[in-house]
Structures are given as C-alpha cells and as structure tokens.
Write a protein that holds these residues in place. Structure first.
Motif, PDB file in Angstrom:
ATOM      1  N   ASN A   1       0.807  -1.075   0.037  1.00 39.00           N
ATOM      2  CA  ASN A   1      -0.105   0.169  -0.074  1.00 39.00           C
ATOM      3  C   ASN A   1       1.060   1.083  -0.013  1.00 39.00           C
ATOM      4  OD1 ASN A   1      -2.983  -0.900   0.508  1.00 39.00           O
ATOM      5  ND2 ASN A   1      -1.540  -2.094   2.043  1.00 39.00           N
ATOM      6  N   ILE A   2       0.419   2.261  -0.847  1.00 38.07           N
ATOM      7  CA  ILE A   2       0.912   3.560  -0.988  1.00 38.07           C
ATOM      8  C   ILE A   2      -0.199   4.430  -0.595  1.00 38.07           C
ATOM      9  CG2 ILE A   2       1.894   5.110  -2.386  1.00 38.07           C
ATOM     10  CD1 ILE A   2       3.841   2.830  -3.680  1.00 38.07           C
ATOM     11  N   LEU A   3       0.185   5.440   0.115  1.00 38.39           N
ATOM     12  CA  LEU A   3      -0.793   6.662   0.487  1.00 38.39           C
ATOM     13  C   LEU A   3      -0.123   7.816  -0.240  1.00 38.39           C
ATOM     14  CD1 LEU A   3      -3.175   8.216   1.794  1.00 38.39           C
ATOM     15  CD2 LEU A   3      -1.523   8.556   3.793  1.00 38.39           C
ATOM     16  N   TRP A   4      -0.953   8.618  -1.184  1.00 34.28           N
ATOM     17  CA  TRP A   4      -0.551   9.830  -1.767  1.00 34.28           C
ATOM     18  C   TRP A   4      -1.205  10.802  -1.449  1.00 34.28           C
ATOM     19  CZ3 TRP A   4       0.793   9.941  -7.827  1.00 34.28           C
ATOM     20  CH2 TRP A   4       1.835  10.941  -8.161  1.00 34.28           C
ATOM     21  N   ILE A   5      -0.955  12.081  -1.061  1.00 32.87           N
ATOM     22  CA  ILE A   5      -1.583  13.088  -0.904  1.00 32.87           C
ATOM     23  C   ILE A   5      -1.405  14.472  -1.509  1.00 32.87           C
ATOM     24  CG2 ILE A   5      -2.036  14.472   1.347  1.00 32.87           C
ATOM     25  CD1 ILE A   5      -0.919  12.588   3.112  1.00 32.87           C
TER      26      ILE A   5
ATOM     27  N   GLU B   1       0.301  14.879 -16.797  1.00 34.06           N
ATOM     28  CA  GLU B   1       1.408  14.427 -17.294  1.00 34.06           C
ATOM     29  C   GLU B   1       2.670  14.181 -16.421  1.00 34.06           C
ATOM     30  OE1 GLU B   1      -1.217  16.029 -20.521  1.00 34.06           O
ATOM     31  OE2 GLU B   1      -0.238  16.867 -18.616  1.00 34.06           O
ATOM     32  N   ALA B   2       2.694  15.186 -15.359  1.00 36.08           N
ATOM     33  CA  ALA B   2       3.629  15.072 -14.387  1.00 36.08           C
ATOM     34  C   ALA B   2       3.274  13.869 -13.292  1.00 36.08           C
ATOM     35  CB  ALA B   2       3.743  16.285 -13.515  1.00 36.08           C
ATOM     36  N   THR B   3       1.946  13.882 -12.886  1.00 31.28           N
ATOM     37  CA  THR B   3       1.638  12.695 -12.227  1.00 31.28           C
ATOM     38  C   THR B   3       1.817  11.628 -12.702  1.00 31.28           C
ATOM     39  OG1 THR B   3      -0.321  14.123 -11.395  1.00 31.28           O
ATOM     40  CG2 THR B   3      -0.680  11.875 -11.051  1.00 31.28           C
ATOM     41  N   ALA B   4       1.604  11.299 -14.089  1.00 30.32           N
ATOM     42  CA  ALA B   4       1.975   9.933 -14.758  1.00 30.32           C
ATOM     43  C   ALA B   4       3.329   9.474 -14.808  1.00 30.32           C
ATOM     44  CB  ALA B   4       1.420  10.110 -16.168  1.00 30.32           C
ATOM     45  N   ARG B   5       4.348  10.832 -14.697  1.00 32.61           N
ATOM     46  CA  ARG B   5       5.846  10.440 -14.668  1.00 32.61           C
ATOM     47  C   ARG B   5       6.065  10.065 -13.222  1.00 32.61           C
ATOM     48  NH1 ARG B   5       9.437  12.537 -18.687  1.00 32.61           N
ATOM     49  NH2 ARG B   5      10.958  11.480 -17.315  1.00 32.61           N
TER      50      ARG B   5
ATOM     51  N   GLU C   1       6.246   2.779 -10.244  1.00 34.81           N
ATOM     52  CA  GLU C   1       6.177   1.277 -10.448  1.00 34.81           C
ATOM     53  C   GLU C   1       7.606   0.662 -10.938  1.00 34.81           C
ATOM     54  OE1 GLU C   1       3.611   1.129 -13.986  1.00 34.81           O
ATOM     55  OE2 GLU C   1       1.873   1.558 -12.856  1.00 34.81           O
ATOM     56  N   ALA C   2       8.561   1.602 -11.536  1.00 37.71           N
ATOM     57  CA  ALA C   2       9.737   0.988 -11.807  1.00 37.71           C
ATOM     58  C   ALA C   2      10.789   0.884 -10.656  1.00 37.71           C
ATOM     59  CB  ALA C   2      10.436   1.985 -12.973  1.00 37.71           C
ATOM     60  N   GLU C   3      10.651   1.889  -9.537  1.00 33.90           N
ATOM     61  CA  GLU C   3      11.676   1.720  -8.578  1.00 33.90           C
ATOM     62  C   GLU C   3      11.250   1.256  -7.443  1.00 33.90           C
ATOM     63  OE1 GLU C   3      14.773   2.591  -9.296  1.00 33.90           O
ATOM     64  OE2 GLU C   3      14.262   3.481 -11.099  1.00 33.90           O
ATOM     65  N   ILE C   4       9.635   1.216  -7.064  1.00 34.15           N
ATOM     66  CA  ILE C   4       9.305   0.736  -5.909  1.00 34.15           C
ATOM     67  C   ILE C   4       8.611  -0.626  -5.995  1.00 34.15           C
ATOM     68  CG2 ILE C   4       7.656   1.108  -3.821  1.00 34.15           C
ATOM     69  CD1 ILE C   4       8.305   4.138  -4.155  1.00 34.15           C
ATOM     70  N   GLY C   5       7.738  -0.457  -7.155  1.00 29.46           N
ATOM     71  CA  GLY C   5       7.108  -1.977  -7.394  1.00 29.46           C
ATOM     72  C   GLY C   5       5.870  -1.808  -8.085  1.00 29.46           C
ATOM     73  N   GLN C   6       5.229  -2.708  -8.959  1.00 31.03           N
ATOM     74  CA  GLN C   6       3.925  -2.407  -9.629  1.00 31.03           C
ATOM     75  C   GLN C   6       2.753  -2.794  -8.981  1.00 31.03           C
ATOM     76  OE1 GLN C   6       4.659  -4.677 -13.491  1.00 31.03           O
ATOM     77  NE2 GLN C   6       6.514  -3.251 -14.024  1.00 31.03           N
ATOM     78  N   ASP C   7       3.113  -3.675  -7.872  1.00 32.58           N
ATOM     79  CA  ASP C   7       1.917  -4.434  -7.438  1.00 32.58           C
ATOM     80  C   ASP C   7       1.286  -3.804  -6.083  1.00 32.58           C
ATOM     81  OD1 ASP C   7       2.387  -6.572  -9.131  1.00 32.58           O
ATOM     82  OD2 ASP C   7       3.615  -7.431  -7.872  1.00 32.58           O
ATOM     83  N   TYR C   8       1.672  -2.265  -6.143  1.00 41.42           N
ATOM     84  CA  TYR C   8       1.091  -1.579  -4.785  1.00 41.42           C
ATOM     85  C   TYR C   8      -0.294  -1.006  -5.324  1.00 41.42           C
ATOM     86  CZ  TYR C   8       5.583  -1.564  -2.221  1.00 41.42           C
ATOM     87  OH  TYR C   8       6.596  -1.962  -1.646  1.00 41.42           O
TER      88      TYR C   8
END
Length: 281
Positions: free
Chosen positions: A70-74, A81-85, A91-98
């Motif tokens: 789980n990840i919480l984003w505030i 576009e910036a949000t997508a980056r 996904e690339a650095e922490i993981g895709q399954d969060y």
C-alpha cells in the motif's frame, strides 16, 4: 603503559567521532531523484517521499510506502502528465503491485491537477464534497487570476497548459466537517478540517503512527514571510483554525507544507505569525 593508555583513549575517541560524523552526514544527505527538469522526488525519511513539481511554482505532494502492498499519496503534481511520470517511477523503482490511495486536500490545481491520470489508472481519490463544489464554482475564476501572473514569453508553456485546463473531482467524497479515518494497509490515516484557512476547503492529513502531518497550503514553510494568494480563503479565520489544529493533534513530529521544505510543528506557529502580520498590514 601511560602512552599505550593514551593511544587507546585517542583511538576510541576517533572511532566515536567518525561514527557521529557518519550519522550526521546520513541525516543531512537526503536522497533526491531529479525525475525531470521540473519534478524532483526527495526521500525525507525511510519510505516517505516529497514530490516537488515546479510548474512554474514549486508545489509539494507526498507519498508514503506504508507496507509491501500500500501507498498513500496526498495531493498531486500540477498536471496529469507530471503525475504519470511519478506513477511510472513508483512502478519502476518501488514496485508494480502496490495499491495507491490518493487524498486531495483542496480544490486548487496544486492539490488535484493530476486527478485525471489517477482516475485513468483506477486509483481512488478521497476529497471533500466542498472541494468538488468549489471546483465547479470557483476554479475558473482562480485560474484566470493565475494566468495573469504568467505573462511574458518565458511563461508561454505554462499558459498553453493552464489556458484550457480540465479539472476532475475526487471520486470518493465526504462531509468536510466530519473527520475521516481511513485504514490504508495496516496504518490509520486521519483527514481533518480545522476551519477556513488558505482556502475554505483546505484539509490536513495526519498519520498517527508516524506523527506526520501533511499541512498542504494551510501551512507555510519556514522561509515564507507572506501568505501568498489567499483570495479563496479567510485570513481572519486562518489563525483560529490553526489553533484548533494544534488542539486536535498534539503529537506532531514532522510537517509537510504545500510549498517549501518540511519542518517540525514549529511551522504551525510560524504560519500563525505570518497570517497575523498580514492582518495587521
């Protein structure tokens, strides 16, 4: 014998000095990823990341890796576009399954400009019903004022994005006057509204297990000496609301403002001082 003892004491002191020097370096050496020219991600402590999007004004959002799932984003960066980056970096650095949970703390573009991308990826977005109402009634007026600040050729790319910006409301709304207690993974998260401040809908998010408060635009950084744009809020009530905030959460270790560097709970007092000064002008 005496020389050997002195050598031993010196060696021990040297080791202690090196240990403490190393600790000091690690404490001050924050891990910063410069994702693009405009986006940086700073790990301010383990698994706690401040995302700063400068478009053109530096604005903060925050995400916490709460556990292995789980990840919480505030709040969000200014644009989809910036949000997508940032999401791609996660996904690339922490993981895709969060599983990601998002909270919008207000209706301004630096609180929820990235909602379109979050909705596209089926990420739930919590926010007050008042935020949705203000998006409908006030956002175009606020954006037109912002466009007036962006004159000149150097700001052409910002005008191109903001001139016809499409806003998206939070997908899971609630009554702003009722505290929301979410369980994200194994951690409790409290969404709280102390009253009008920078805007009439600005919320804070408190994570009790970490004594962490995301103050957003309600809280000013230590180097801020003016309240900034406050036409969508209430200066007279701002300081009163901060007093209520301090009464609501007594144990605050770290505060993340909407703009500028994180700090301690002293940022709340600093904000009150700046607001009081603005009222006396």
């Amino acid at each position: 014998m005496k020389k050997a003892m002195q050598k031993t004491i010196f060696t021990v002191l040297l080791i202690i000095l090196l240990i403490f020097s190393g600790c000091a370096d690690r404490k001050n050496d924050l891990a910063v990823v410069q994702l693009t020219e405009e986006i940086s991600i700073t790990e301010i402590e383990e698994n706690v990341f401040v995302v700063t999007h400068s478009f053109p004004w530096p604005g903060n959002s925050l995400f916490l890796v709460l556990d292995k799932e789980n990840i919480l984003w505030i709040d969000t960066p200014y644009t989809p576009e910036a949000t997508a980056r940032v999401l791609d970096w996660i996904e690339a650095e922490i993981g895709q399954d969060y599983s990601i949970t998002e909270i919008n703390t207000g209706f301004h573009i630096d609180n929820l400009g990235g909602n379109q991308e979050l909705i596209k990826r089926n990420i739930p977005i919590y926010g007050s019903s008042l935020t949705g109402e203000l998006l409908e009634k006030q956002s175009r007026i606020t954006m037109s004022k912002m466009m007036n600040w962006l004159k000149g050729a150097q700001n052409a790319k910002y005008r191109a994005v903001y001139s016809d910006f499409q806003f998206f409301r939070p997908t899971r709304t609630f009554d702003i006057n009722e505290d929301q207690r979410l369980t994200v993974g194994s951690e409790e998260v409290i969404i709280h509204y102390p009253g009008p401040t920078h805007t009439y809908d600005n919320l804070v998010v408190y994570v009790p297990g970490r004594e962490l408060l995301f103050g957003g635009c309600m809280i000013l950084s230590s180097d801020a000496d003016k309240v900034g744009f406050a036409e969508d809020g209430n200066l007279q009530e701002w300081a009163k609301s901060l007093l209520k905030l301090e009464e609501r959460f007594e144990s605050i270790r770290i505060v993340i403002p909407g703009h500028g560097n994180p700090g301690s709970s002293a940022l709340i007092e600093h904000t009150k001082d700046v607001v009081d000064a603005a009222l006396s002008d």
